[in-house]
Design an enzyme around this catalytic site. Structure first.
Site, PDB file in Angstrom:
ATOM      1  N   SER A  12     -34.311  21.024   7.802  1.00  0.00           N
ATOM      2  CA  SER A  12     -34.123  20.251   9.045  1.00  0.00           C
ATOM      3  C   SER A  12     -35.227  20.605  10.036  1.00  0.00           C
ATOM      4  O   SER A  12     -35.930  21.607   9.864  1.00  0.00           O
ATOM      5  CB  SER A  12     -32.760  20.636   9.626  1.00  0.00           C
ATOM      6  OG  SER A  12     -32.624  20.227  10.962  1.00  0.00           O
ATOM      7  N   TYR A  56     -25.751  25.130  13.094  1.00  0.00           N
ATOM      8  CA  TYR A  56     -26.595  24.293  12.224  1.00  0.00           C
ATOM      9  C   TYR A  56     -28.005  24.879  12.135  1.00  0.00           C
ATOM     10  O   TYR A  56     -28.584  24.996  11.044  1.00  0.00           O
ATOM     11  CB  TYR A  56     -26.621  22.873  12.800  1.00  0.00           C
ATOM     12  CG  TYR A  56     -27.298  21.829  11.953  1.00  0.00           C
ATOM     13  CD1 TYR A  56     -26.654  21.252  10.862  1.00  0.00           C
ATOM     14  CD2 TYR A  56     -28.584  21.372  12.265  1.00  0.00           C
ATOM     15  CE1 TYR A  56     -27.269  20.259  10.100  1.00  0.00           C
ATOM     16  CE2 TYR A  56     -29.204  20.387  11.513  1.00  0.00           C
ATOM     17  CZ  TYR A  56     -28.549  19.831  10.423  1.00  0.00           C
ATOM     18  OH  TYR A  56     -29.156  18.857   9.673  1.00  0.00           O
TER      19      TYR A  56
HETATM   20  P1  NAP Z   1     -24.275  12.479   6.099  1.00  0.00           P
HETATM   21  O1  NAP Z   1     -24.609  11.039   6.295  1.00  0.00           O
HETATM   22  O2  NAP Z   1     -23.252  13.089   6.963  1.00  0.00           O
HETATM   23  O3  NAP Z   1     -23.974  12.829   4.571  1.00  0.00           O
HETATM   24  C1  NAP Z   1     -23.656  14.142   4.175  1.00  0.00           C
HETATM   25  C2  NAP Z   1     -22.959  14.115   2.853  1.00  0.00           C
HETATM   26  O4  NAP Z   1     -22.563  15.445   2.476  1.00  0.00           O
HETATM   27  C3  NAP Z   1     -21.687  13.272   2.875  1.00  0.00           C
HETATM   28  O5  NAP Z   1     -21.623  12.495   1.709  1.00  0.00           O
HETATM   29  C4  NAP Z   1     -20.619  14.332   2.915  1.00  0.00           C
HETATM   30  O6  NAP Z   1     -19.371  13.928   2.409  1.00  0.00           O
HETATM   31  C5  NAP Z   1     -21.212  15.403   2.032  1.00  0.00           C
HETATM   32  N1  NAP Z   1     -20.528  16.691   2.171  1.00  0.00           N
HETATM   33  C6  NAP Z   1     -20.224  17.337   3.321  1.00  0.00           C
HETATM   34  N2  NAP Z   1     -19.572  18.489   3.045  1.00  0.00           N
HETATM   35  C7  NAP Z   1     -19.469  18.556   1.695  1.00  0.00           C
HETATM   36  C8  NAP Z   1     -18.886  19.496   0.808  1.00  0.00           C
HETATM   37  N3  NAP Z   1     -18.283  20.605   1.248  1.00  0.00           N
HETATM   38  N4  NAP Z   1     -18.949  19.255  -0.523  1.00  0.00           N
HETATM   39  C9  NAP Z   1     -19.539  18.126  -0.993  1.00  0.00           C
HETATM   40  N5  NAP Z   1     -20.104  17.200  -0.200  1.00  0.00           N
HETATM   41  C10 NAP Z   1     -20.071  17.404   1.136  1.00  0.00           C
HETATM   42  O7  NAP Z   1     -25.602  13.298   6.322  1.00  0.00           O
HETATM   43  P2  NAP Z   1     -27.129  12.913   6.106  1.00  0.00           P
HETATM   44  O8  NAP Z   1     -27.686  12.590   7.427  1.00  0.00           O
HETATM   45  O9  NAP Z   1     -27.304  12.009   4.958  1.00  0.00           O
HETATM   46  O10 NAP Z   1     -27.637  14.362   5.743  1.00  0.00           O
HETATM   47  C11 NAP Z   1     -27.808  14.856   4.421  1.00  0.00           C
HETATM   48  C12 NAP Z   1     -28.464  16.216   4.518  1.00  0.00           C
HETATM   49  O11 NAP Z   1     -29.670  16.089   5.265  1.00  0.00           O
HETATM   50  C13 NAP Z   1     -27.626  17.256   5.263  1.00  0.00           C
HETATM   51  O12 NAP Z   1     -27.848  18.523   4.697  1.00  0.00           O
HETATM   52  C14 NAP Z   1     -28.210  17.205   6.677  1.00  0.00           C
HETATM   53  O13 NAP Z   1     -28.000  18.390   7.382  1.00  0.00           O
HETATM   54  C15 NAP Z   1     -29.655  16.989   6.367  1.00  0.00           C
HETATM   55  N6  NAP Z   1     -30.455  16.414   7.444  1.00  0.00           N
HETATM   56  C16 NAP Z   1     -30.116  15.247   8.059  1.00  0.00           C
HETATM   57  C17 NAP Z   1     -30.947  14.733   9.044  1.00  0.00           C
HETATM   58  C18 NAP Z   1     -30.667  13.463   9.777  1.00  0.00           C
HETATM   59  O14 NAP Z   1     -31.372  13.201  10.777  1.00  0.00           O
HETATM   60  N7  NAP Z   1     -29.727  12.645   9.366  1.00  0.00           N
HETATM   61  C19 NAP Z   1     -32.121  15.395   9.369  1.00  0.00           C
HETATM   62  C20 NAP Z   1     -32.414  16.597   8.741  1.00  0.00           C
HETATM   63  C21 NAP Z   1     -31.588  17.092   7.765  1.00  0.00           C
HETATM   64  P3  NAP Z   1     -18.174  13.482   3.435  1.00  0.00           P
HETATM   65  O15 NAP Z   1     -18.533  12.135   3.905  1.00  0.00           O
HETATM   66  O16 NAP Z   1     -16.972  13.535   2.583  1.00  0.00           O
HETATM   67  O17 NAP Z   1     -18.149  14.489   4.543  1.00  0.00           O
HETATM   68  C1  GCO Z   2     -29.213  17.141  16.187  1.00  0.00           C
HETATM   69  C2  GCO Z   2     -29.434  16.408  14.906  1.00  0.00           C
HETATM   70  C3  GCO Z   2     -30.399  17.151  13.993  1.00  0.00           C
HETATM   71  C4  GCO Z   2     -30.704  16.314  12.777  1.00  0.00           C
HETATM   72  C5  GCO Z   2     -31.670  16.865  11.816  1.00  0.00           C
HETATM   73  C6  GCO Z   2     -33.022  17.075  12.405  1.00  0.00           C
HETATM   74  O1  GCO Z   2     -28.086  17.111  16.677  1.00  0.00           O
HETATM   75  O2  GCO Z   2     -30.176  17.674  16.733  1.00  0.00           O
HETATM   76  O3  GCO Z   2     -28.279  16.074  14.254  1.00  0.00           O
HETATM   77  O4  GCO Z   2     -30.048  18.441  13.774  1.00  0.00           O
HETATM   78  O5  GCO Z   2     -29.573  15.909  12.107  1.00  0.00           O
HETATM   79  O6  GCO Z   2     -31.218  17.955  11.086  1.00  0.00           O
HETATM   80  O7  GCO Z   2     -33.931  17.394  11.422  1.00  0.00           O
END
Ligand code: NAP
Ligand code: GCO
Length: 266
Positions: free
Chosen positions: A146, A159
């Site tokens: 992240s 986080y």
């Molecule tokens: P999301 O839309 O919330 O999807 C996360 C997925 O993880 C969901 O399918 C969720 O299932 C599943 N999950 C959560 N807890 C779990 C568990 N204990 N066992 C199995 N599955 C589980 O998130 P996303 O934005 O796609 O993010 C995916 C990854 O990228 C995460 O690690 C997040 O921190 C990271 N990330 C996201 C962003 C961003 O800007 N979106 C940026 C940087 C990093 P449920 O729906 O059942 O909870």
């Molecule tokens: C926040 C956001 C971030 C992103 C992501 C950034 O509240 O600042 O949710 O943490 O999800 O991980 O890379």
């Protein structure tokens, strides 16, 4: 291109928490490069929704119910995948949660839950998958890090602690298992439009954009939020033979956020 292969033909890829969002987009890109897709989610209904979404994209994915924080369940899940689909060549630790709570208001229980899903689970799943990779003689692990692997901000103490830890777990797996031809790298997405970040993009009651939405767009040289699909190419690269000498790196896919000092005040 002579001799450089981005193909994932014949490879089994496990992407955790990939029924939608970033995991789903990465899985789709990997399927496009030839990989067989395995994913899990916590609830059967989400697995079913995910399976339907993959099918709609022409992908016959294998979906399982498994909570990645439960070590016993993960070990049983990986054994089942190995028996039913094949030994895993590529693992993407994608499942993750966030709780946006000011630190002084956050309970230790909530803090632990975030660490459990975002840091302990990648340890648990990697530990379950690495022995098969060692036997196979190769493996690729991609940890979804992240911006918070590098930065802090109000309300995301757990986080940021977890994602900072995940960066170091990445470097340690690379250090400890690089000698077995296992490469462990991270992808650090910028701000990506998924359900996880939806509250930061909600329209204001007067129809104007959320202040955080405007803030992120102004911090991003690309001038936009990322789409989950923006992560597909980098994930395929890190899963393919083309990255066999890349180990322990975090590839930030952030539209330039980390390179930018920010807009000068007008
Ligand atoms: P999301 O839309 O919330 O999807 C996360 C997925 O993880 C969901 O399918 C969720 O299932 C599943 N999950 C959560 N807890 C779990 C568990 N204990 N066992 C199995 N599955 C589980 O998130 P996303 O934005 O796609 O993010 C995916 C990854 O990228 C995460 O690690 C997040 O921190 C990271 N990330 C996201 C962003 C961003 O800007 N979106 C940026 C940087 C990093 P449920 O729906 O059942 O909870
Ligand atoms: C926040 C956001 C971030 C992103 C992501 C950034 O509240 O600042 O949710 O943490 O999800 O991980 O890379």
């Amino acid at each position: 291109m002579s001799g450089i292969s981005f193909s994932l033909q014949g490879k089994v890829a496990l992407i955790t928490g990939a029924s939608y969002g970033i995991g789903f987009a990465i899985a789709k890109a990997m399927a496009g490069a030839g990989a067989t897709i395995v994913f899990n989610d916590i609830r059967q209904e989400l697995v079913d929704k995910g399976l339907a979404a993959y099918r709609e994209s022409g992908i016959e994915a294998h979906g399982y119910v498994c909570d990645v924080t439960d070590e016993q369940a993960v070990n049983a899940f990986v054994a089942e995948v190995e028996a039913e689909v094949g030994v895993i060549d590529i693992l993407v630790n994608n499942a993750g949660i966030i709780k946006r709570i000011p630190m002084l208001e956050m309970s230790a229980k909530d803090f632990r839950q975030v660490i459990d899903v975002d840091l302990n689970a990648p340890f648990i799943v990697s530990k379950a998958v690495i022995p098969g990779m060692i036997k196979k003689g190769h493996g690729k692990i991609i940890n979804i890090c992240s911006m918070m692997s590098e930065f802090g901000r109000e309300t995301v103490s757990a986080y940021a602690a977890a994602k900072g830890g995940l960066k170091m777990l990445t470097r340690n797996i690379a250090s400890e298992y690089g000698g077995y031809n296992i490469q462990c790298n991270g992808i650090g997405p910028g701000y990506i439009a998924t359900p996880q970040t939806a509250p930061l993009r909600e329209k204001q009651p007067d129809g104007s954009r959320h202040p955080f939405d405007q803030f992120i767009v102004s911090k991003t040289p690309a001038g936009r939020w990322g789409e989950a699909e923006d992560l597909g190419g980098p994930a395929v690269f890190l899963a393919s033979d083309a990255s066999d000498f890349v180990n322990g790196q975090i590839l930030y896919v952030d539209g330039g956020i980390q390179a930018y000092i920010g807009k000068q005040p007008s």
